[in-house]
Design an enzyme around this catalytic site. Structure first.
Site, PDB file in Angstrom:
ATOM      1  N   ALA A  63      -5.318  -1.056   3.168  1.00 58.89           N
ATOM      2  CA  ALA A  63      -4.276  -1.427   4.120  1.00 58.89           C
ATOM      3  C   ALA A  63      -2.931  -0.962   3.574  1.00 58.89           C
ATOM      4  CB  ALA A  63      -4.269  -2.941   4.296  1.00 58.89           C
ATOM      5  N   GLY A 102      -9.230  -1.990   2.300  1.00 55.52           N
ATOM      6  CA  GLY A 102      -9.523  -1.738   3.708  1.00 55.52           C
ATOM      7  C   GLY A 102     -10.169  -0.376   3.920  1.00 55.52           C
ATOM      8  N   GLU A 105     -13.693  -0.915   3.373  1.00 57.94           N
ATOM      9  CA  GLU A 105     -14.212  -1.734   4.483  1.00 57.94           C
ATOM     10  C   GLU A 105     -14.489  -0.873   5.716  1.00 57.94           C
ATOM     11  OE1 GLU A 105     -10.942  -4.623   3.912  1.00 57.94           O
ATOM     12  OE2 GLU A 105     -12.529  -6.104   4.180  1.00 57.94           O
ATOM     13  N   GLU A 125      -8.294  -6.049  -3.518  1.00 56.13           N
ATOM     14  CA  GLU A 125      -7.499  -7.078  -2.829  1.00 56.13           C
ATOM     15  C   GLU A 125      -7.189  -8.268  -3.725  1.00 56.13           C
ATOM     16  OE1 GLU A 125     -10.035  -5.459  -1.454  1.00 56.13           O
ATOM     17  OE2 GLU A 125      -9.676  -5.077   0.676  1.00 56.13           O
TER      18      GLU A 125
HETATM   19  N1  3HC Z   1      -0.213   0.797   0.768  1.00 52.63           N
HETATM   20  C1  3HC Z   1       1.033   1.309   0.748  1.00 52.63           C
HETATM   21  N2  3HC Z   1       1.450   2.201  -0.182  1.00 52.63           N
HETATM   22  C2  3HC Z   1       0.562   2.563  -1.123  1.00 52.63           C
HETATM   23  C3  3HC Z   1      -0.749   2.066  -1.157  1.00 52.63           C
HETATM   24  C4  3HC Z   1      -1.135   1.136  -0.155  1.00 52.63           C
HETATM   25  N3  3HC Z   1      -2.381   0.626  -0.081  1.00 52.63           N
HETATM   26  N4  3HC Z   1      -1.377   2.600  -2.218  1.00 52.63           N
HETATM   27  C5  3HC Z   1      -0.488   3.422  -2.818  1.00 52.63           C
HETATM   28  N5  3HC Z   1       0.683   3.395  -2.156  1.00 52.63           N
HETATM   29  C6  3HC Z   1       1.893   4.160  -2.463  1.00 52.63           C
HETATM   30  C7  3HC Z   1       2.477   3.796  -3.807  1.00 52.63           C
HETATM   31  O1  3HC Z   1       3.338   2.681  -3.715  1.00 52.63           O
HETATM   32  C8  3HC Z   1       3.197   5.069  -4.172  1.00 52.63           C
HETATM   33  O2  3HC Z   1       4.415   5.074  -3.460  1.00 52.63           O
HETATM   34  P1  3HC Z   1       5.746   5.735  -4.098  1.00 52.63           P
HETATM   35  O3  3HC Z   1       5.389   7.163  -4.365  1.00 52.63           O
HETATM   36  O4  3HC Z   1       6.770   5.507  -3.079  1.00 52.63           O
HETATM   37  O5  3HC Z   1       5.991   4.964  -5.369  1.00 52.63           O
HETATM   38  C9  3HC Z   1       2.330   6.168  -3.582  1.00 52.63           C
HETATM   39  O6  3HC Z   1       1.511   5.528  -2.591  1.00 52.63           O
HETATM   40  C10 3HC Z   1       1.401   6.819  -4.602  1.00 52.63           C
HETATM   41  O7  3HC Z   1       0.707   5.791  -5.300  1.00 52.63           O
HETATM   42  P2  3HC Z   1       0.483   5.869  -6.868  1.00 52.63           P
HETATM   43  O8  3HC Z   1       1.746   6.264  -7.545  1.00 52.63           O
HETATM   44  O9  3HC Z   1      -0.166   4.594  -7.271  1.00 52.63           O
HETATM   45  O10 3HC Z   1      -0.530   7.093  -6.952  1.00 52.63           O
HETATM   46  P3  3HC Z   1      -1.823   7.270  -7.836  1.00 52.63           P
HETATM   47  O11 3HC Z   1      -2.383   8.586  -7.470  1.00 52.63           O
HETATM   48  O12 3HC Z   1      -1.519   6.965  -9.258  1.00 52.63           O
HETATM   49  O13 3HC Z   1      -2.859   6.134  -7.339  1.00 52.63           O
HETATM   50  C11 3HC Z   1      -4.135   4.847  -5.789  1.00 52.63           C
HETATM   51  C12 3HC Z   1      -3.384   6.155  -6.055  1.00 52.63           C
HETATM   52  C13 3HC Z   1      -5.378   4.770  -6.690  1.00 52.63           C
HETATM   53  C14 3HC Z   1      -4.559   4.844  -4.355  1.00 52.63           C
HETATM   54  C15 3HC Z   1      -3.212   3.659  -6.121  1.00 52.63           C
HETATM   55  O14 3HC Z   1      -1.985   3.857  -5.458  1.00 52.63           O
HETATM   56  C16 3HC Z   1      -3.725   2.322  -5.706  1.00 52.63           C
HETATM   57  O15 3HC Z   1      -4.511   1.731  -6.416  1.00 52.63           O
HETATM   58  N6  3HC Z   1      -3.248   1.803  -4.565  1.00 52.63           N
HETATM   59  C17 3HC Z   1      -3.528   0.462  -4.131  1.00 52.63           C
HETATM   60  C18 3HC Z   1      -4.881   0.345  -3.512  1.00 52.63           C
HETATM   61  C19 3HC Z   1      -5.106  -1.039  -2.987  1.00 52.63           C
HETATM   62  O16 3HC Z   1      -4.810  -2.022  -3.623  1.00 52.63           O
HETATM   63  N7  3HC Z   1      -5.676  -1.128  -1.774  1.00 52.63           N
HETATM   64  C20 3HC Z   1      -5.971  -2.371  -1.176  1.00 52.63           C
HETATM   65  C21 3HC Z   1      -4.920  -2.735  -0.228  1.00 52.63           C
HETATM   66  S1  3HC Z   1      -5.155  -4.362   0.444  1.00 52.63           S
HETATM   67  C22 3HC Z   1      -6.249  -4.147   1.735  1.00 52.63           C
HETATM   68  O17 3HC Z   1      -6.767  -3.094   1.906  1.00 52.63           O
HETATM   69  C23 3HC Z   1      -6.458  -5.343   2.617  1.00 52.63           C
HETATM   70  C24 3HC Z   1      -7.645  -5.218   3.491  1.00 52.63           C
HETATM   71  O18 3HC Z   1      -8.741  -5.880   2.923  1.00 52.63           O
HETATM   72  C25 3HC Z   1      -7.408  -5.821   4.845  1.00 52.63           C
END
Ligand code: 3HC
Ligand code: NAI
Length: 690
Positions: A63, A102, A105, A125
């Site tokens: 998400a 997500g 998912e 999450e």
């Molecule tokens: N939402 C919004 N922005 C995100 C994002 C996300 N899920 N994941 C990454 N970004 C953004 C980062 O903030 C960063 O922004 P910036 O350049 O402005 O600082 C940019 O994308 C690049 O991210 P990274 O610097 O972390 O890049 P990497 O290549 O090192 O890593 C990644 C990529 C492995 C995808 C890492 O960003 C990551 O782990 N992201 C989070 C993933 C996550 O937690 N997903 C779950 C979300 S909650 C969800 O899905 C709820 C659902 O169940 C309903």
């Protein structure tokens, strides 16, 4: 919308390409585009199978975290997953880069999954204070079993393609460009070689034992956290019919979303990334080949280890041959540890390049030299001059904890090449590095510090020059508050327990015993001449312990007695305290746990506010990052200034003013807090990108 999600038709195959750089987060536009694309291809009579893949770096990273806590627009991910699963045509998902949260998912709501080697899958999450809220807690147990789903969902552990295949989370692992893989996978579906099915139709075997075991383990391992327990409750409903389980998942998801821990953990996620956005980010870092480290004590050996592990050739210089031997042995132990933990391959260890010497001349080939010698201005200045002589033009960094970099740079020919790289102990483990910018430090030197930290796998935070920079300066303030509470008669064990209850792994006195009380004693003696005679002297009790030779664990006694099975409070403290209280006219007024943490936290916020006000930290979020990644601040609270916003500036000011009635020298409202209290401002408003 078309720019976020594109569709194409190739023969009998409908393709959906997701394109929301940089990581394909499932924001509102991507979600809307995905539903529209599905509807379009489902209605297209030419299309018999649909393949879904991501453009760029990832399938879907989850998400869009930036939307959390803010208004956004549907369709929502749970609806999309249901729509996908119920699609009358088979849908295959191709996972590359990241298929997280997500994103995973969506994938498990499709009818088959092909992973591209190198993909990272997981349900992170829980690390954000929530739970998989788009069917993950219901579909993952159906696909991989309750126990495996609980493991992934409650830990947030990220796995690779092979493990996902072994678990049954994906059906195939392959190599190649995601679009080509999507076409091939769809072709296999058409040919009947890649079976498809609806995950929701899978019959699940309840596993109450796994549920009970995980719930029990989490009670002990995660007593502070909210969402891991809700994850278990959600997975426990997976044996119900899908709509009922999904409804319960939704209810629990909302509870997590509304919890302050969610806001704190997401703030921490962004803090880690925000700190790299500095004004020097546009400068080009200087190339760094060989690195020199001067001083092979606790810090020098840790810093050298960190550099070696990142693949840099290192020259270690130490004036004392015995200390050099000790330091080299410590590095060898650290590297052995890295090999045994699987972090370093034995062949790679053999290829590491470490040279040692007792004279600075050995540094001549270094591009960057980090000094970690005794914390003494004249020793440091002499060492810096020797380094500059040995390798003119190289960058020179100091690891000082407190000393003034501008004074240190006075004897240098090229102060523009000088900066602080303040590592934390143990330096090869701790993630934080404060990059301290002195008056003449050039932007590309700062940028080099950040680039180095990144290569070492660390989080760099920019700091200005002051006594203790960001972290140690603020720590000195809340340590002082703890010492003052002890002098006022609050038992040290009660203070430590309250601070642990707040979420730190250790209280200040336990930490003092671990680090050694002699360090603080030496600092207090150095500062004695400049101490404010009218202020209550916070170090009176600690001095008495040190005078008795009780320096903490290393001498068997400090704040605690360590000679028995477990530490017990030093039995001499009550007597020493009575003597000090009598001499100073202090009437004992012990505090209870809520008052202890309120004072501790308020002292931290008070000094943190000054650090921001003076520009020592670029933004409040930089302070938060320092405490999250260097001082064990509980991640779910987001950092001291995130907490300050949660409490409110007016309440912080009121607390400081109340404490000031007892000790007006220590407790003083910083102007920035007073202004915020008046105008209703928040630290978050100052977290602009600089
Ligand atoms: N939402 C919004 N922005 C995100 C994002 C996300 N899920 N994941 C990454 N970004 C953004 C980062 O903030 C960063 O922004 P910036 O350049 O402005 O600082 C940019 O994308 C690049 O991210 P990274 O610097 O972390 O890049 P990497 O290549 O090192 O890593 C990644 C990529 C492995 C995808 C890492 O960003 C990551 O782990 N992201 C989070 C993933 C996550 O937690 N997903 C779950 C979300 S909650 C969800 O899905 C709820 C659902 O169940 C309903
Ligand atoms: P330490 O006492 O363990 O090591 C210092 C080493 O420097 C000694 O081995 C000493 O022989 C050597 N040395 C002294 N003068 C030298 C010279 N002229 N040339 C070469 N070597 C010389 O000290 P520690 O703890 O490693 O601290 C070093 C620096 O790091 C200090 O500035 C300290 O404030 C800072 N620091 C310490 C932290 C800690 O937790 N110990 C954390 C962060 C910074």
């Amino acid at each position: 919308m078309a720019e976020f999600v594109r569709t194409g038709v190739e023969g009998r195959i409908g393709l959906i390409a997701l394109d929301n750089p940089p990581v394909n987060a499932a924001g509102a536009a991507l979600r809307a585009g995905l539903v529209a694309a599905l509807d379009r291809l489902a209605a297209d009579p030419a299309v018999e199978v649909i393949a879904l893949y991501g453009e760029g770096r990832s399938f879907i990273a989850g998400a869009d975290i930036r939307e959390f806590g803010r208004p956004s627009a549907g369709p929502w991910l749970p609806e999309i997953c249901n729509r996908l699963e119920s699609c009358e045509k088979p849908v295959v998902a191709v996972l590359h880069g990241a298929a997280l949260g997500g994103g995973l998912e969506v994938a498990i709501a499709a009818h088959a999954r092909v992973a591209v080697a190198g993909v990272t899958l997981g349900f992170p999450e829980v690390t954000l204070g929530i739970l998989p809220g788009a069917g993950g807690t219901q579909r993952a147990p159906r696909l991989i079993g309750v126990a495996a789903a609980l493991d992934l969902i409650t830990t947030g552990r990220r796995i690779g393609a092979e493990e996902a295949l072994a678990l049954g989370l994906v059906d195939q692992v392959t190599q190649g460009d995601p679009r080509a893989v999507a076409l091939a996978a769809a072709g296999q579906v058409l040919a009947g070689r890649l079976p498809t099915r609806r995950t929701g139709d899978i019959h699940i075997t309840p596993d109450p034992e796994a549920i009970e075991k995980t719930a029990e383990a989490l009670k002990h391992s995660q007593p502070h956290l909210f969402s891991p327990h809700r994850c278990v409750e959600a997975v426990a409903t997976a044996a119900l019919p899908l709509p009922e389980g999904l409804a319960e998942e939704r209810r629990l998801f909302r509870l997590c979303m509304d919890s302050p821990q969610r806001a704190g953990l997401i703030h921490a996620f962004f803090a880690e990334r925000a700190v790299a956005k500095i004004r020097e980010a546009t400068a080009t870092p200087r190339p760094v080949g060989q690195i020199g480290v001067v001083g092979a004590g606790t810090m020098g050996s840790g810093i050298a280890t960190a550099c070696l592990l990142a693949g840099y050739p290192v020259v270690l210089v130490e004036k004392s041959p015995e200390a050099l031997a000790r330091g080299s042995a410590a590095i060898a132990r650290n590297l052995d540890g890295a090999v045994s933990r699987g972090k370093l391959r034995p062949e790679a260890r053999a290829a590491l390049s470490l040279d040692t010497a007792t004279a600075a001349a050995a540094l001549s080939g270094c591009d960057l030299v980090i000094e970690a010698v005794f914390e003494d201005m004249s020793v440091k200045q002499a060492v810096l001059s020797e380094i500059e002589l040995a390798c003119p033009g190289a960058l020179i960094a100091t690891n000082t904890s407190y000393l003034d970099l501008n004074e240190m740079a006075q004897g240098l020919d090229a102060p523009e090449n000088f900066l602080g790289l303040h590592f934390f102990s143990p330096a090869h483990v701790m993630r934080l590095v404060e990059v301290v910018v002195a008056a003449e430090t050039q932007p590309e030197v700062v940028a080099t510090g950040f680039a180095l930290a990144r290569r070492l796998g660390k989080i760099a935070v920019r700091a200005g020059v002051c006594d203790g920079f960001i972290g140690n300066r603020i720590m000195s303030a809340y340590r002082k508050a703890a010492d003052l509470m002890a002098l006022d008669g609050t038992p040290i064990a009660a203070i430590d327990a309250a601070v642990r209850g707040y979420g730190f792994a250790m209280g200040p006195f336990e930490m003092g015993d671990l680090a050694g009380l002699d360090i603080g004693w030496a600092a207090r003696k150095r500062q004695a001449a400049t101490r404010d005679p009218a202020a209550r002297y916070h170090g009176a009790l600690a001095d008495r312990l040190c005078e008795a030779g009780w320096f903490g664990r290393k001498t068997g006694r400090g704040w605690y007695d360590h000679s028995g099975d477990g530490p017990v409070p030093n039995p001499e403290i009550p007597r020493l305290l009575r003597e000090i209280q009598a001499a100073e006219g202090i009437t004992p007024r012990p505090l209870d746990a809520p008052d202890i943490v309120a004072r501790y936290e308020t002292a931290m916020i008070m000094e943190a506010a000054r650090v921001v006000e003076e520009g020592i930290a670029l933004r409040p979020i930089d302070v938060d990052a320092v405490f999250l990644f260097g001082y064990g601040f509980p991640r779910w609270k987001g950092g001291p200034l995130h907490q300050a916003d949660a409490i409110g500036a007016a309440e912080i000011c009121a607390r400081i003013e109340r404490h000031a009635l007892d000790n007006p020298r220590f407790w003083q409202v910083p102007d920035i807090l007073r202004r915020m209290a008046r105008a209703g401002g928040r630290f978050a408003d100052l977290n602009r990108e600089d």
